[in-house]
Design a protein around this motif. Structure first.
Motif, short mmCIF file in Angstrom:
data_model
loop_
_atom_site.label_atom_id
_atom_site.label_comp_id
_atom_site.label_asym_id
_atom_site.label_seq_id
_atom_site.Cartn_x
_atom_site.Cartn_y
_atom_site.Cartn_z
N SER A 1 49.16 3.92 -47.08
CA SER A 1 50.45 4.35 -46.77
C SER A 1 50.85 5.11 -45.61
CB SER A 1 50.80 5.36 -48.18
OG SER A 1 50.71 4.62 -49.31
N THR A 2 51.88 5.16 -44.93
CA THR A 2 52.46 6.02 -43.97
C THR A 2 53.81 6.53 -44.35
OG1 THR A 2 51.29 4.71 -42.25
CG2 THR A 2 53.04 6.16 -41.41
N GLY A 3 53.60 7.71 -44.63
CA GLY A 3 55.00 8.45 -44.91
C GLY A 3 56.08 8.73 -43.90
N LEU A 4 57.16 8.32 -44.22
CA LEU A 4 58.29 8.66 -43.24
C LEU A 4 59.21 9.40 -43.30
CD1 LEU A 4 59.21 4.67 -42.69
CD2 LEU A 4 57.87 6.36 -41.27
N CYS B 1 54.31 9.64 -49.68
CA CYS B 1 54.41 8.70 -48.76
C CYS B 1 54.79 7.27 -49.12
CB CYS B 1 52.96 8.68 -47.91
SG CYS B 1 51.59 8.50 -48.83
N GLY B 2 55.46 7.18 -50.31
CA GLY B 2 56.18 5.88 -50.46
C GLY B 2 56.58 5.65 -52.05
N THR C 1 61.01 5.25 -47.42
CA THR C 1 60.28 6.18 -47.89
C THR C 1 58.64 6.27 -47.13
OG1 THR C 1 59.20 5.09 -49.72
CG2 THR C 1 61.04 6.55 -50.14
N GLY C 2 58.69 5.14 -46.73
CA GLY C 2 57.26 4.84 -46.02
C GLY C 2 56.96 3.60 -45.53
N GLN D 1 62.44 1.25 -39.64
CA GLN D 1 61.16 1.81 -39.82
C GLN D 1 60.31 2.04 -38.60
OE1 GLN D 1 59.22 -1.19 -42.34
NE2 GLN D 1 59.12 0.32 -43.91
#
Length: 461
Positions: free
Chosen positions: A325-328, A285-286, A302-303, A58
């Motif tokens: 949420s912080t989407g990855l 985002c998750g 996923t986030g 992450q």
């Protein structure tokens, strides 16, 4: 597009099935082609990660995301510069440092999502509208590559965890208006041959129509059902109350609304299989999904999910809070510290029976809407289609006062025309039948204690 929709609307069922299948083939290639299978394999490999490996993964992905957002997304470059951050700060950024960054509000995504919240380095893509559970839909941008990655996450962590896959025959109850008129005749489903999918209408469910829905399940030998939790529950309830016999399915995969124990038990009795719940959203985002042990787990690849109290501080395990949420996965429209508008309760005991080192959730809160009952007895949820592409509409709420009387509460910017009101009336009447509709323009729609409001309220018992 309007001409295609008119052609569909006026075509016989067999032609509608072919048109849906052609559309389904396009989306199958877009979502399940390219690198889809490779990404599924990668998601499966990461399931075995330890907590240390997850943290390392992450951190690496977060730094890449923040550097990319700062360098190529005008919205973030401006906001982060104003907060004293530069490119070099993000090269050594830690997960705990996220607290130093401002939230991305939903209204900001609505306002800037099609302009300055997009990366200047993005490839060709498309905008997808949300189901609008917090009042009005938002638009999320996806390239073909980003959609394949998200589809791989869904395949690995939702379908596969439930013992099914994309190649099996499935039934779907969702938001697409496959039967445009409220008084449509059976069959209440259409076929997407390209994906072995039968799409059932979410807007024609009633005790009287349940036998036709069941016919669609039986005749097409479906392996599993997916879609709106409430709609799938209502169908199962009608089947049971009418004394009909449903075939045994492999699974029911629910989403979009809060899944209660009563809903779960009813579907498991009727279909003689396990129900698996999941939560994500068009923003992607998750992902929270349920495994075979009945554990709701957040997928860290996923986030990054923060769960905070009213002051923005992390809640303790065993407590509920707001999801940040912080989407990855989507670098073309990055969502960083996004207030998605939902709440979860973290499990006090984070040990898992499955042995997976992913954050465990006790409950997904804040996804409840009322069920609207039409004059002819049909029951339905999810009315986001009323508000898609309505200019200047900020937030909206549908209230059913009686079987024949509705109010639409609206918050607007820069005025609102009669033409826009008439368009929403037309959409509602096509869904529930001929009813009276009033508009109530407000400065703000009242929210409940957790900061959310019901997008749909029914005062009909």
């Amino acid at each position: 597009m309007k001409q295609i929709l008119n052609t569909y609307k006026n075509s016989p069922v067999i032609i509608q099935n072919l048109l849906i299948s052609a559309y389904g083939l396009y989306w199958k290639r877009r979502r399940l082609g390219g690198e889809f299978k490779g990404h599924v394999s990668e998601f499966k490999k990461r399931e075995k990660y330890t907590q240390e490996q997850w943290r390392e993964y992450q951190t690496k992905e977060l730094r890449k995301l923040l550097i990319h957002a700062f360098d190529t997304v005008p919205f973030y470059n401006k906001h982060y510069s104003e907060h004293g951050f530069g490119h070099k700060d993000f090269e050594k950024f830690e997960i705990e440092d996220l607290k130093k960054l401002p939230f991305l509000e939903k209204d900001e995504l609505r306002k800037y999502g099609t302009t300055t919240l997009l990366s200047t380095k993005r490839k060709k893509g498309a905008f997808l509208s949300s189901s609008g559970s917090t009042g009005t839909p938002i638009k999320a941008f996806f390239t073909k590559e980003a959609q394949q990655i998200w589809s791989a996450a869904y395949e690995a962590r939702v379908r596969n965890w439930a013992g099914v896959d994309y190649k099996m025959r499935r039934g779907m109850i969702g938001g697409r208006r496959i039967l445009p008129e409220a008084n449509a005749k059976p069959p209440y489903f259409r076929k997407n041959y390209a994906e072995k999918q039968v799409y059932f209408s979410a807007y024609h469910l009633s005790p009287e129509t349940a036998s036709n829905y069941l016919k669609g399940i039986k005749d097409n030998q479906l392996d599993y059902m997916v879609g709106y939790a409430m709609s799938n529950y209502l169908l199962a309830e009608f089947i049971e109350k009418k004394g009909l016999q449903a075939p045994k399915l492999k699974a029911v995969l629910t989403s979009s609304e809060k899944l209660t124990q009563e809903m779960r038990s009813t579907m498991e009795r009727v279909y003689n299989c396990k129900v698996y719940d999941a939560y994500s959203g068009v923003e992607s985002c998750g992902l929270i999904s349920e495994n075979s042990h009945g554990e709701l787990l957040f997928s860290p690849d996923t986030g990054i999910m923060e769960v905070v109290d009213d002051e923005g501080k992390d809640v303790a395990h065993g407590e509920a809070g707001e999801v940040i949420s912080t989407g990855l996965l989507n670098f073309d429209q990055p969502l960083i510290r996004y207030r998605i508008g939902d709440r979860v309760k973290l499990s006090k005991n984070q040990e898992t029976a499955s042995g997976l080192h992913m954050p465990k959730i006790d409950e997904i809160e804040g996804r409840t809407e009322d069920v609207v009952t039409a004059k002819d007895g049909r029951k339905m949820v999810r009315f986001h289609g009323l508000f898609v592409d309505i200019p200047n509409l900020v937030v909206a709420q549908l209230v059913q006062n009686t079987m024949e009387d509705y109010t639409i509460n609206i918050v607007v910017e820069n005025g609102f025309s009669k033409q826009e009101e008439e368009e929403m009336k037309k959409r509602l009447r096509s869904q529930v039948g001929e009813v009276s509709v009033q508009f109530n323009q407000l400065m703000e729609i009242p929210r409940n204690k957790n900061g959310k409001f019901r997008a749909v309220i029914s005062k009909v018992p």
